[in-house]
Design a protein around this motif. Sequence first.
Motif, short mmCIF file in Angstrom:
data_model
loop_
_atom_site.label_atom_id
_atom_site.label_comp_id
_atom_site.label_asym_id
_atom_site.label_seq_id
_atom_site.Cartn_x
_atom_site.Cartn_y
_atom_site.Cartn_z
N SER A 193 0.84 -1.19 0.00
CA SER A 193 0.00 0.00 0.00
C SER A 193 0.87 1.24 0.00
CB SER A 193 -0.94 0.02 1.21
OG SER A 193 -0.20 0.09 2.42
N PHE A 194 0.42 2.28 -0.71
CA PHE A 194 1.15 3.53 -0.87
C PHE A 194 0.19 4.68 -0.66
CE2 PHE A 194 2.66 7.04 -3.54
CZ PHE A 194 4.00 7.12 -3.18
N THR A 195 0.51 5.56 0.30
CA THR A 195 -0.38 6.68 0.63
C THR A 195 0.43 7.96 0.71
OG1 THR A 195 -1.79 5.21 1.95
CG2 THR A 195 -2.08 7.58 2.25
N ILE A 196 -0.07 9.02 0.07
CA ILE A 196 0.54 10.35 0.15
C ILE A 196 -0.45 11.30 0.81
CG2 ILE A 196 1.40 12.33 -1.15
CD1 ILE A 196 2.52 10.53 -3.20
N GLY A 197 0.06 12.09 1.77
CA GLY A 197 -0.78 13.05 2.46
C GLY A 197 -1.84 12.35 3.29
N GLY A 198 -2.98 12.99 3.43
CA GLY A 198 -4.07 12.40 4.20
C GLY A 198 -4.94 11.50 3.36
N GLY A 199 -4.34 10.73 2.47
CA GLY A 199 -5.10 9.86 1.60
C GLY A 199 -5.42 10.48 0.27
N ASP A 200 -4.75 11.61 -0.05
CA ASP A 200 -5.00 12.29 -1.32
C ASP A 200 -4.66 11.37 -2.50
OD1 ASP A 200 -5.68 14.54 0.13
OD2 ASP A 200 -3.65 15.34 0.08
N ILE A 201 -3.57 10.61 -2.35
CA ILE A 201 -3.18 9.63 -3.36
C ILE A 201 -2.99 8.29 -2.67
CG2 ILE A 201 -1.46 8.99 -5.08
CD1 ILE A 201 -0.79 11.91 -5.43
N GLU A 202 -3.69 7.28 -3.12
CA GLU A 202 -3.59 5.95 -2.53
C GLU A 202 -3.52 4.90 -3.63
OE1 GLU A 202 -7.09 5.65 -0.08
OE2 GLU A 202 -5.96 6.23 1.71
N SER A 203 -2.74 3.87 -3.40
CA SER A 203 -2.71 2.74 -4.32
C SER A 203 -2.44 1.47 -3.53
CB SER A 203 -1.64 2.93 -5.41
OG SER A 203 -0.35 2.93 -4.84
N GLU A 204 -2.89 0.35 -4.07
CA GLU A 204 -2.73 -0.93 -3.38
C GLU A 204 -2.56 -2.05 -4.40
OE1 GLU A 204 -4.96 -1.90 0.40
OE2 GLU A 204 -5.87 -3.37 -0.95
N VAL A 205 -1.65 -2.95 -4.12
CA VAL A 205 -1.41 -4.11 -4.97
C VAL A 205 -1.47 -5.35 -4.09
CG1 VAL A 205 0.14 -5.23 -6.61
CG2 VAL A 205 0.13 -2.74 -6.42
N ALA A 206 -2.19 -6.39 -4.54
CA ALA A 206 -2.31 -7.64 -3.78
C ALA A 206 -1.72 -8.79 -4.59
CB ALA A 206 -3.77 -7.93 -3.46
N TYR A 207 -1.19 -9.78 -3.88
CA TYR A 207 -0.56 -10.94 -4.51
C TYR A 207 -1.06 -12.21 -3.84
CZ TYR A 207 2.78 -7.13 -5.37
OH TYR A 207 3.36 -5.93 -5.70
N ARG A 208 -1.22 -13.26 -4.65
CA ARG A 208 -1.60 -14.57 -4.10
C ARG A 208 -1.11 -15.65 -5.06
NH1 ARG A 208 -5.01 -16.48 -0.31
NH2 ARG A 208 -5.73 -14.34 0.11
#
Length: 250
Positions: free
Chosen positions: A32-47
Amino acid sequence: MLSVVLALALAGELWAAQARADQAYTVTGKDSFTIGGGDIESEVAYRGSQTLSVRHHGKTTRYVARADYVRTEEGASSAQRGSFVADMLPSGEQLDSANHDPDYLTVLNQPFSVELDAGTLAALRRLSGPLPFAFPSPFASAPLRGFLVRIAGGRIGSQKVVGVRFSAGGPMRGALPDRPGLTLLGTIEMHGSAFYGEMSDLLLALDATVTISGSVANTTGKDQVTIVYRRTIRAGQASSAAAESSKPTP
């Protein structure tokens, strides 16, 4: 990410066992990657799953891990493959011969050695309190410092295991993983648990979380950034005490 091999501040040369059958693992992860107070968020999942083969060539031991997994980002999934080859030299030094594991999912691309010698396992069983340790950060030149604590092992499948909990941290200054255009000033922390087979000496279960937090400079000032990497690797079905235990053994 977690390419550093941690020898638990105790390990010597790996025990040269006879060639064994390939070891199978399941693997899951989330970034997970977050900038500021959630202004930019990204998430990658693996299985997915992977196999580890151990072969001996004279006095050198070769480890080969191959992973097949699904990578999911913003609702889109794709099938991926990763591999990692490492040689353990007679001196006890590990040489990473081939790294094709960009998502850090193979058992060889983690913060703990994939196999420990019998003497190191015996030392882990004798731990009665926190053991200080330090090792190079996977993202910065400064070392991470922390403690190891023995925890209840139990079983993974049919194998008895020896468990250790780890926690470490240190400063972070440099380019962000997977985002070389951003330079962060802050901290890095790592914690989790690892379990080794008492008979096989192999790493059979690992839970690791790495958290990077701090600020990055841009044209408008500075933004707070938080990056969290989580990886869980299990040999077969990992229920039992080893999968859930987090309390130190008296």
